[in-house]
Design a protein around this motif. Structure first.
Motif, PDB file in Angstrom:
ATOM      1  N   HIS A 108      -1.706  -1.710 -15.506  1.00  0.00           N
ATOM      2  CA  HIS A 108      -2.044  -2.163 -14.345  1.00  0.00           C
ATOM      3  C   HIS A 108      -1.281  -0.992 -13.473  1.00  0.00           C
ATOM      4  O   HIS A 108      -0.107  -0.632 -13.559  1.00  0.00           O
ATOM      5  CB  HIS A 108      -1.013  -3.388 -13.847  1.00  0.00           C
ATOM      6  N   LEU A 109      -2.082  -0.425 -12.453  1.00  0.00           N
ATOM      7  CA  LEU A 109      -1.895   0.757 -11.408  1.00  0.00           C
ATOM      8  C   LEU A 109      -1.466  -0.094 -10.123  1.00  0.00           C
ATOM      9  O   LEU A 109      -2.578  -0.583  -9.793  1.00  0.00           O
ATOM     10  CB  LEU A 109      -2.521   1.837 -11.556  1.00  0.00           C
ATOM     11  N   ILE A 110      -0.300  -0.211  -9.601  1.00  0.00           N
ATOM     12  CA  ILE A 110       0.034  -0.934  -8.122  1.00  0.00           C
ATOM     13  C   ILE A 110       0.423  -0.092  -7.101  1.00  0.00           C
ATOM     14  O   ILE A 110       1.561   0.600  -7.431  1.00  0.00           O
ATOM     15  CB  ILE A 110       0.527  -2.239  -8.357  1.00  0.00           C
ATOM     16  N   PRO A 111      -0.169   0.184  -6.125  1.00  0.00           N
ATOM     17  CA  PRO A 111       0.294   0.786  -4.801  1.00  0.00           C
ATOM     18  C   PRO A 111       1.492  -0.051  -4.480  1.00  0.00           C
ATOM     19  O   PRO A 111       1.490  -1.189  -4.307  1.00  0.00           O
ATOM     20  CB  PRO A 111      -0.712   1.027  -3.817  1.00  0.00           C
ATOM     21  N   MET A 112       2.795   0.747  -4.285  1.00  0.00           N
ATOM     22  CA  MET A 112       3.875   0.136  -4.048  1.00  0.00           C
ATOM     23  C   MET A 112       4.965   0.754  -2.989  1.00  0.00           C
ATOM     24  O   MET A 112       4.925   1.933  -2.742  1.00  0.00           O
ATOM     25  CB  MET A 112       4.991   0.088  -5.396  1.00  0.00           C
ATOM     26  N   ASP A 113       5.451  -0.130  -1.932  1.00  0.00           N
ATOM     27  CA  ASP A 113       6.455   0.320  -1.154  1.00  0.00           C
ATOM     28  C   ASP A 113       7.828  -0.216  -1.450  1.00  0.00           C
ATOM     29  O   ASP A 113       8.751   0.282  -0.841  1.00  0.00           O
ATOM     30  CB  ASP A 113       5.980   0.270   0.383  1.00  0.00           C
TER      31      ASP A 113
END
Length: 134
Positions: A97-102
């Motif tokens: 899983h590749l997840i954009p994160m802040d």
């Protein structure tokens, strides 16, 4: 033997919003994302369900492909970083899983998933695909 959903996607028996593909790997948008841009990366030729059961060559290859996909997502989806998660409990096929994160909570798989329209998925997949250099 029954095929799992990833094997059906690889064989084009089930549609997926693909963002990158080569002879060994496939990356596509998660249809139940935890964040916009949530992408799955899978090997096409291995039916193993645990990432560390891949051969060293397969492991290095999928990680190299995953890096290229993550860089493309980061260019497209505003975020601080791209998180990488390998769990694999839900489908018995290696997947990343590749997840954009802040923030750390952006990687929480227990929270309610985002619902996107077909139009939004199409737009996002095309935009990410253009940013990936395979």
């Amino acid at each position: 033997m029954n095929k799992n959903i990833f094997q059906k996607i690889i064989k084009n028996e089930i549609f997926a919003y693909k963002v990158a593909e080569n002879s060994d790997h496939l990356a596509f948008l998660d249809i139940h994302p935890v964040k916009i841009g949530h992408t799955l990366v899978i090997p096409k030729k291995s039916n193993r369900d645990k990432i560390f059961s891949l051969t060293e060559k397969q492991f290095i290859s999928i990680m190299s492909f995953t890096r290229k996909v993550a860089i493309g997502i980061k260019k497209t989806v505003p975020c601080n970083r791209i998180g990488i998660f390998v769990m694999g409990f839900e489908i018995p096929h290696v997947h990343i899983h590749l997840i954009p994160m802040d923030q750390e909570n952006d990687g929480n798989f227990s929270k309610e998933r985002i619902i996107l329209s077909k139009t939004k998925f199409q737009f996002l997949s095309k935009k990410i695909k253009k940013s990936i250099e395979i």
